[in-house]
Design a protein around this motif. Sequence first.
Motif, PDB file in Angstrom:
ATOM      1  N   LEU A  31      53.082  38.499  37.535  1.00  0.00           N
ATOM      2  CA  LEU A  31      53.999  37.364  37.754  1.00  0.00           C
ATOM      3  C   LEU A  31      53.696  36.680  39.088  1.00  0.00           C
ATOM      4  N   ALA A  32      53.359  37.476  40.095  1.00  0.00           N
ATOM      5  CA  ALA A  32      52.973  36.883  41.384  1.00  0.00           C
ATOM      6  C   ALA A  32      51.720  36.028  41.200  1.00  0.00           C
ATOM      7  N   GLY A  33      50.801  36.512  40.382  1.00  0.00           N
ATOM      8  CA  GLY A  33      49.586  35.741  40.100  1.00  0.00           C
ATOM      9  C   GLY A  33      49.896  34.450  39.368  1.00  0.00           C
ATOM     10  N   LEU A  34      50.833  34.527  38.418  1.00  0.00           N
ATOM     11  CA  LEU A  34      51.201  33.328  37.664  1.00  0.00           C
ATOM     12  C   LEU A  34      51.832  32.282  38.587  1.00  0.00           C
ATOM     13  N   LEU A  35      52.694  32.756  39.485  1.00  0.00           N
ATOM     14  CA  LEU A  35      53.319  31.818  40.421  1.00  0.00           C
ATOM     15  C   LEU A  35      52.258  31.201  41.338  1.00  0.00           C
ATOM     16  N   ALA A  36      51.286  32.017  41.777  1.00  0.00           N
ATOM     17  CA  ALA A  36      50.204  31.495  42.612  1.00  0.00           C
ATOM     18  C   ALA A  36      49.400  30.446  41.845  1.00  0.00           C
ATOM     19  N   ALA A  37      49.175  30.685  40.560  1.00  0.00           N
ATOM     20  CA  ALA A  37      48.436  29.707  39.731  1.00  0.00           C
ATOM     21  C   ALA A  37      49.227  28.411  39.623  1.00  0.00           C
ATOM     22  N   ARG A  56      50.784  33.695  51.571  1.00  0.00           N
ATOM     23  CA  ARG A  56      51.388  35.033  51.624  1.00  0.00           C
ATOM     24  C   ARG A  56      51.451  35.668  50.233  1.00  0.00           C
ATOM     25  N   LEU A  57      51.549  34.805  49.203  1.00  0.00           N
ATOM     26  CA  LEU A  57      51.701  35.312  47.838  1.00  0.00           C
ATOM     27  C   LEU A  57      50.384  35.853  47.284  1.00  0.00           C
ATOM     28  N   ARG A  58      49.284  35.196  47.630  1.00  0.00           N
ATOM     29  CA  ARG A  58      47.994  35.613  47.064  1.00  0.00           C
ATOM     30  C   ARG A  58      47.666  37.070  47.435  1.00  0.00           C
ATOM     31  N   PRO A  59      47.806  37.483  48.717  1.00  0.00           N
ATOM     32  CA  PRO A  59      47.558  38.903  49.008  1.00  0.00           C
ATOM     33  C   PRO A  59      48.526  39.830  48.287  1.00  0.00           C
ATOM     34  N   LEU A  60      49.760  39.363  48.094  1.00  0.00           N
ATOM     35  CA  LEU A  60      50.732  40.181  47.365  1.00  0.00           C
ATOM     36  C   LEU A  60      50.241  40.392  45.933  1.00  0.00           C
ATOM     37  N   HIS A  61      49.755  39.310  45.330  1.00  0.00           N
ATOM     38  CA  HIS A  61      49.234  39.389  43.959  1.00  0.00           C
ATOM     39  C   HIS A  61      48.042  40.341  43.884  1.00  0.00           C
ATOM     40  N   PRO A 433      43.525  19.582  35.714  1.00  0.00           N
ATOM     41  CA  PRO A 433      43.694  19.991  34.302  1.00  0.00           C
ATOM     42  C   PRO A 433      43.269  21.440  34.074  1.00  0.00           C
ATOM     43  N   MET A 434      42.221  21.859  34.799  1.00  0.00           N
ATOM     44  CA  MET A 434      41.730  23.235  34.625  1.00  0.00           C
ATOM     45  C   MET A 434      42.723  24.237  35.216  1.00  0.00           C
ATOM     46  N   TYR A 435      43.351  23.838  36.306  1.00  0.00           N
ATOM     47  CA  TYR A 435      44.350  24.734  36.911  1.00  0.00           C
ATOM     48  C   TYR A 435      45.564  24.898  35.996  1.00  0.00           C
ATOM     49  N   TRP A 436      45.942  23.814  35.304  1.00  0.00           N
ATOM     50  CA  TRP A 436      47.069  23.928  34.364  1.00  0.00           C
ATOM     51  C   TRP A 436      46.688  24.805  33.164  1.00  0.00           C
ATOM     52  N   ALA A 437      45.429  24.666  32.718  1.00  0.00           N
ATOM     53  CA  ALA A 437      44.976  25.520  31.595  1.00  0.00           C
ATOM     54  C   ALA A 437      45.036  26.990  32.009  1.00  0.00           C
ATOM     55  N   ARG A 438      44.700  27.253  33.286  1.00  0.00           N
ATOM     56  CA  ARG A 438      44.777  28.637  33.776  1.00  0.00           C
ATOM     57  C   ARG A 438      46.214  29.159  33.706  1.00  0.00           C
ATOM     58  N   VAL A 439      47.173  28.301  34.029  1.00  0.00           N
ATOM     59  CA  VAL A 439      48.575  28.722  33.969  1.00  0.00           C
ATOM     60  C   VAL A 439      48.912  29.177  32.544  1.00  0.00           C
ATOM     61  N   TYR A 445      48.566  36.045  28.962  1.00  0.00           N
ATOM     62  CA  TYR A 445      48.193  37.428  29.311  1.00  0.00           C
ATOM     63  C   TYR A 445      49.431  38.231  29.710  1.00  0.00           C
ATOM     64  N   ILE A 446      50.309  37.585  30.487  1.00  0.00           N
ATOM     65  CA  ILE A 446      51.543  38.282  30.902  1.00  0.00           C
ATOM     66  C   ILE A 446      52.456  38.516  29.701  1.00  0.00           C
ATOM     67  N   THR A 447      52.483  37.552  28.780  1.00  0.00           N
ATOM     68  CA  THR A 447      53.280  37.741  27.561  1.00  0.00           C
ATOM     69  C   THR A 447      52.830  39.006  26.841  1.00  0.00           C
ATOM     70  N   GLY A 448      51.516  39.190  26.776  1.00  0.00           N
ATOM     71  CA  GLY A 448      50.976  40.406  26.151  1.00  0.00           C
ATOM     72  C   GLY A 448      51.425  41.650  26.896  1.00  0.00           C
ATOM     73  N   THR A 449      51.403  41.574  28.221  1.00  0.00           N
ATOM     74  CA  THR A 449      51.817  42.731  29.021  1.00  0.00           C
ATOM     75  C   THR A 449      53.289  43.061  28.770  1.00  0.00           C
ATOM     76  N   LEU A 450      54.112  42.021  28.630  1.00  0.00           N
ATOM     77  CA  LEU A 450      55.535  42.251  28.331  1.00  0.00           C
ATOM     78  C   LEU A 450      55.699  42.912  26.963  1.00  0.00           C
ATOM     79  N   MET A 451      54.855  42.501  26.005  1.00  0.00           N
ATOM     80  CA  MET A 451      54.901  43.135  24.669  1.00  0.00           C
ATOM     81  C   MET A 451      54.585  44.621  24.792  1.00  0.00           C
ATOM     82  N   CYS A 452      53.574  44.927  25.638  1.00  0.00           N
ATOM     83  CA  CYS A 452      53.192  46.328  25.850  1.00  0.00           C
ATOM     84  C   CYS A 452      54.367  47.096  26.449  1.00  0.00           C
TER      85      CYS A 452
END
Lengths: 742, 67
Positions: A31-37, A56-61, A433-439, A445-452
Amino acid sequence: MNVQMESFVYDDKVVRKFVLATVVWGIVGMLAGLLAALQLADPLFNFEIPWITFGRLRPLHTNAVIFAFAGNAIFAGVYYSLQRLLKTRMWSDLLSNINFWGWQLIIVAAAITLPLGITQSREYAELEWPIDIAITLIWVVFALNVFMTLKIRRERHLYVAIWFYLATIITIAILHIFNNLWVPATWTDSYSIYAGVQDAFMQWWYGHNAVGFLLTTPFLGLMYYYMPKAANRPVFSYKLSILHFWTLIFIYIWAGPHHLHYTALPEWASTLGMLFSVMLWMPSWGGMLNGLLTLRGAWHKVAEDPILKFFVVAVTFYGMSTFEGPLLSIKKVNYLSHYTDWTIAHVHAGALGWVGFLVFGMLYWLAPRIFQAELWSKKLSEVHFWVGTIGILLYIVPIYAAGLTQGLMWLTFDDAGRLAYPDFVETTQKLMPMYWARVVGGGLYITGTLMCAWNLLMTWKRRPATYEQTVHQAPALAPNVRPTVESPSDLEASGAHVANVAYRLEYFMKARWHARWEALPFFFSLMVALAVISASLFEIIPTFLIKSNVPTISSVTPYTPLELAGREIYISEGCYNCHSQMVRPIRAETERYGEYSKPGEFVYDHPFQWGSRRIGPDLHRVGGKYPDLWHLRHMKDPESITPHSIMPPFPWLLTEDLEYEKIPKFMLAMKRLGVPYDQGELDRAIDYARAQAKGIADGLVEQGETSGLENKKIVALIAYLQRLGTDIKKEPAAGTPAAVSH
Amino acid sequence: MRLSDIVGASGLVSWAEAGFLSAMVAVGLITVYTFARRNLDRFEQARFMPLVDDDPIVKKEDRDEHA
C-alpha cells in the motif's frame, strides 16, 4: 543391529506467526508503494503531509517489502523446511520467539522513524544506528538458533536448500556490519565512516548484495525445497544445484560496482563489476533451468494447480531478471538506463514476479499444513494468480517504456547540436500516462495480495480447536566418521607404473573433502564466509588504499555549520530518492547540468548523496544556479515555479524551527571522522550558523519575503543547495578556517 | 612502509586480474567436484530429501469424522 529411534515434534507455531506477519506487512508495504506510485502520477497525493511525502514514503515502502514482507517470508519458509530437512525441532523455542518478536519490533521502529525523517539515507539501509544494532542482535539470535539446530540434527547430509540459507545468514551479517559502520552524532543522527567515492562503493557493495543474499539466495533455498514438494518430484539435477550455489557465491559479491558506471568511482572497479555481472548469467540461468526442469513430466499438474503456477511464473521472472541484470550492467546499456525508470521496472519484475510469487506459492502450500485444514478456496488462489500476473505486466511494461523514454529524451540532441529537451520537466510530462498505468498494475497486484490474505484467514478459521502434534521418529545421528581410504592404492595394486605423486594425489582425492565439509556445517559456513570476504577484499582494498583513486582538490573544503545542518534536512526529507548528485562525463549531462563530478569533490560527504534515480534533475551543480528566493518559492510550491513539476511541496520547511543546538554535535561527529574542523569552529558553530542564516534571511526580506526565516529550516537547506558543486569553481583561500570560508 | 604503499605499488590492473583468475579457478574446481563420478550416488539420494518428510493435510471432513 538395533537402531535407537528418537521421537520429536516440529515447532509450527512460529511458522504460523511468521506467515501472519508476512501477509500483514506485505499489505502495508505494498500500500505504501501504491501511494508512492500515485504521488508520482500526481503530487496532490502527497497531501502536504510531511510523514508521507514521497522522499520519506519511498524508503518506508522499500524497507517494508524487503525486510518485513520478504524477511518474514524467509523466516517462515526457513523455520518450516529446516526442521524437516534436519529431522529435528528448532534448538530453542525461546530464540525462535525472540527472533519473531524482535523482528516485528524492528519493523515497527522502521515504520515510525522513516516517516519522521530519521534516516541514514543509504538505500535499503536507511534505518538509524540504534535499529541497526537491534537488527544485528536479532540476526545473531536467528543464526544461533539455526546453527544449534544443525548441531542437534538427525540427518547427516545438508540438503542444498540449507546451503543457501547458511549463505544468507553469513553474508547478510557481513554486509550489514560493514555497511553500517557509523559515528553517532545524536540518538537519531549518525554519519557513515566512509565518505564520497568509498561510501558509494560500500553502499552499492551492500545494496547489490542485499538483493543477492536477501532476495535471491534464501528464495533459491526455498525454491529448492518447496518446488519439489509442490510438484512431488525431486529437483531436476542436484549437481546443477551445487554448481548453482558455489558459482553464485563466488561471483555475486563482485558485481556491486556496476551500479556506479560513469560516476566518480574508479573505472577499474566499475569494469570489474560489469565483468562479474555478465558472468552471473551462468549460475542464474543454471538455477532457473533447474527449477523449471524439476517439473519435467509434471507439466500437466501446472494447469490444475495454482501453487505450481505461482512457482513457474516466479522462476520464469527469476530467469528474466537475471538476464536483464547483467544486460543493464554493460556500460553502454547502463549509459542509457542509469537513473531512469528502466531500473525500477527491472527491480519490480524481480520483486513482484520472483520474490512475490514465490512467497505466495509457498504460503498457499504451507497454509493447509500449518493450519491443518484444507485451503478455503483453490478457486480464489487461481484468481489471485491471474490478477497478480496481469498486475505485474501492467506495472512493468509501461515502466520499461517510461525508462526508455526518459533515457532517450535526456540524451537526444537536435540538428543544431543542442539538447532536444533542455527542460527536465518536459521529460517528466511524457511519463504521466505510464505512471498512471503503473498505478493500475500495482493496484491489481495488491488486490491479489488481499485475496491471498482473505483465503488464508478463512483457512485459519477452519483450523481444529487444538492443533494436532504429529510425532515423528528418526534415529540419532551417527558420528561423522572420516571416510577410509583404501591402502595400498588401487593404482599400486594394479601394478601401474606411476610416480609417487600420483599415489598421493589419488589418496587426497579419495578423502572426499567436500562430502565431509557438507556434513560439517560450521566448517562449511566458514568456507562460504571466506569466499565472500576474499572476493570483497579484492575490490575493497584497492578502493580504500590506492590514493590515486580519489585525487584531492585543494579548493574543496568542509561544509559550513549551516550547510551541514541543511544537508541533514536534505537527508531527512529523502531528497536523494529523486535527485542525483553525480554529473556523469557524458556530453548530454555536462550540457544539461555543467562540469562533470570529480571524485575529490566528495571527500567530506558522509554519507554520499549521489542517489540512484532522476525523478527530478541532478543537483550536483545547482549551487549558484538560481537565487535564494527561487529555492524558497520552489520548496514552498514547486508547480508555481516549474509548471507540471511532480515535486511535492515542502511548506513545513518555512515554519519549522532549525535546531541550532544540534549543529555542534553534527560537527563533532564529522571531526571524529577526520573532517578538518578545529575546536574554535566547534565552539562557535552556532554563531557561525546564525550569521550565515541571517545573511540569507535578510536577502530574502529584501526580495519581498517575510522576516524571521533565519530560524527556520528553509535557510539551512538553501545554504546547502547553494553550496553544491561550487568548490571547484573557486580558488583555495590560504589560511582561512575551513568551515567558515563561505 | 604502509599497507597503502604495498597496495599502490602492486597496481590496479594486477588486483583486478588476480581477482578474476582466482574466481575462475574456484569455479573450475567446483565444476570438477560437482561432476566427479564418485559423488553421483550421494547426490542422487540427496535429490529426494524434501520428499520424505511430508506432513499430512487434514481435511475438515476427515477431522469431523474423527471427532
